[in-house]
Design a protein around this motif. Sequence first.
Motif, short mmCIF file in Angstrom:
data_model
loop_
_atom_site.label_atom_id
_atom_site.label_comp_id
_atom_site.label_asym_id
_atom_site.label_seq_id
_atom_site.Cartn_x
_atom_site.Cartn_y
_atom_site.Cartn_z
N GLU A 5 24.68 32.41 34.52
CA GLU A 5 26.02 32.28 35.10
C GLU A 5 26.45 30.83 34.97
OE1 GLU A 5 28.48 33.23 39.18
OE2 GLU A 5 26.38 33.82 39.02
N VAL A 6 27.60 30.61 34.38
CA VAL A 6 28.08 29.26 34.09
C VAL A 6 29.09 28.83 35.15
CG1 VAL A 6 29.28 27.83 32.40
CG2 VAL A 6 27.76 29.66 31.63
N ALA A 7 28.93 27.62 35.63
CA ALA A 7 29.89 27.04 36.57
C ALA A 7 30.18 25.60 36.16
CB ALA A 7 29.33 27.07 37.99
N ILE A 8 31.45 25.32 35.98
CA ILE A 8 31.88 23.97 35.60
C ILE A 8 33.07 23.61 36.49
CG2 ILE A 8 32.93 22.54 33.80
CD1 ILE A 8 31.58 24.31 31.74
N THR A 9 33.03 22.41 37.04
CA THR A 9 34.16 21.91 37.81
C THR A 9 34.50 20.51 37.31
OG1 THR A 9 33.47 23.15 39.76
CG2 THR A 9 35.00 21.32 40.11
N ILE A 10 35.75 20.32 36.95
CA ILE A 10 36.24 19.02 36.51
C ILE A 10 37.36 18.63 37.47
CG2 ILE A 10 37.26 17.69 34.63
CD1 ILE A 10 34.58 18.88 33.81
N ILE A 11 37.25 17.48 38.13
CA ILE A 11 38.30 17.07 39.05
C ILE A 11 39.58 16.80 38.27
CG2 ILE A 11 36.73 16.25 40.84
CD1 ILE A 11 37.24 13.41 39.89
N ASP A 12 40.69 16.96 38.96
CA ASP A 12 42.01 16.94 38.32
C ASP A 12 42.24 15.77 37.37
OD1 ASP A 12 42.58 19.26 39.66
OD2 ASP A 12 43.86 18.32 41.17
N GLU A 13 41.93 14.57 37.80
CA GLU A 13 42.26 13.41 36.96
C GLU A 13 41.43 13.32 35.68
OE1 GLU A 13 40.08 11.78 40.65
OE2 GLU A 13 41.75 13.09 40.30
N ARG A 38 23.26 35.65 26.93
CA ARG A 38 24.59 35.99 27.47
C ARG A 38 24.98 35.00 28.56
NH1 ARG A 38 25.85 41.94 28.63
NH2 ARG A 38 25.58 41.19 30.75
N PHE A 39 26.28 34.71 28.60
CA PHE A 39 26.81 33.78 29.59
C PHE A 39 27.87 34.48 30.41
CE2 PHE A 39 25.46 31.45 25.87
CZ PHE A 39 24.59 30.52 26.43
N SER A 40 27.80 34.34 31.71
CA SER A 40 28.75 34.96 32.62
C SER A 40 29.62 33.88 33.26
CB SER A 40 27.97 35.73 33.69
OG SER A 40 28.83 36.13 34.73
N PHE A 41 30.92 34.11 33.27
CA PHE A 41 31.89 33.20 33.89
C PHE A 41 32.71 34.00 34.89
CE2 PHE A 41 31.10 31.88 29.57
CZ PHE A 41 31.08 30.50 29.59
N ARG A 52 41.10 29.86 28.11
CA ARG A 52 41.25 29.34 26.74
C ARG A 52 39.94 28.74 26.23
NH1 ARG A 52 46.05 27.54 28.91
NH2 ARG A 52 45.26 25.41 29.13
N LEU A 53 39.23 28.02 27.10
CA LEU A 53 37.97 27.39 26.70
C LEU A 53 36.93 28.45 26.33
CD1 LEU A 53 36.28 24.86 26.32
CD2 LEU A 53 35.76 24.92 28.77
N ARG A 64 38.21 42.63 35.26
CA ARG A 64 39.13 42.00 36.21
C ARG A 64 39.09 42.73 37.54
NH1 ARG A 64 44.73 39.18 35.16
NH2 ARG A 64 45.19 38.67 37.31
N ALA A 65 38.87 41.98 38.59
CA ALA A 65 38.99 42.49 39.95
C ALA A 65 40.32 41.98 40.48
CB ALA A 65 37.83 41.98 40.81
N HIS A 66 40.69 42.36 41.68
CA HIS A 66 41.99 41.94 42.20
C HIS A 66 42.09 40.43 42.41
CE1 HIS A 66 39.68 42.19 45.90
NE2 HIS A 66 40.63 41.48 46.50
N ASP A 67 40.98 39.75 42.68
CA ASP A 67 41.04 38.32 42.97
C ASP A 67 40.20 37.45 42.04
OD1 ASP A 67 38.61 39.18 43.88
OD2 ASP A 67 38.69 38.08 45.76
N SER A 68 39.62 38.03 41.00
CA SER A 68 38.82 37.23 40.07
C SER A 68 38.70 37.93 38.72
CB SER A 68 37.42 36.97 40.63
OG SER A 68 36.69 38.17 40.70
N VAL A 69 38.30 37.13 37.74
CA VAL A 69 38.02 37.63 36.40
C VAL A 69 36.58 37.27 36.09
CG1 VAL A 69 38.57 37.43 33.94
CG2 VAL A 69 40.40 37.29 35.65
N ARG A 70 35.84 38.20 35.51
CA ARG A 70 34.47 37.93 35.07
C ARG A 70 34.43 38.16 33.57
NH1 ARG A 70 29.28 40.90 34.74
NH2 ARG A 70 27.64 39.34 34.96
N MET A 71 33.95 37.16 32.85
CA MET A 71 33.84 37.30 31.40
C MET A 71 32.40 37.08 30.99
SD MET A 71 37.32 35.57 29.94
CE MET A 71 37.33 36.51 28.43
N ILE A 72 31.98 37.86 30.00
CA ILE A 72 30.64 37.74 29.44
C ILE A 72 30.79 37.30 27.99
CG2 ILE A 72 28.50 38.95 28.86
CD1 ILE A 72 29.00 38.85 31.85
N LEU A 73 30.09 36.24 27.63
CA LEU A 73 30.11 35.69 26.28
C LEU A 73 28.70 35.81 25.71
CD1 LEU A 73 31.77 34.09 24.14
CD2 LEU A 73 30.99 32.02 25.28
#
Length: 98
Positions: A5-13, A38-41, A52-53, A64-73
């Motif tokens: 499971e992939v998690a990436i956070t980039i602050i706004d600036e 396999r990678f899960s996002f 897009r990334l 797609r769930a009502h409040d999130s999207v899960r993608m497998i690459l």
Amino acid sequence: PTEAEVAITIIDEYQRMGLGSLLLDLIFLAAKEREIDRFSFTFLPQNDAILRLILKKGVAVAERAHDSVRMILSSDRIDAQALRTRVRSVLPEIDSGR
């Protein structure tokens, strides 16, 4: 054990500077070495940047769930040598032996 499971956070600036793409490349390289295939996002539906990334990196299956999207690459479309070359151009100290 073959899905990460992939998690990436980039602050706004620091967004839109290529950091997310670089971090994802590093994650993919580390995962390839560990035989992850396999990678899960999971992300909010309005997060077009991560969508897009992910699609830029390969073909993904979406749920797609009502409040999130899960993608497998799948990693079978990931060219580890091309990633290593790209990463090494930014971080030359990356091990070139694998």
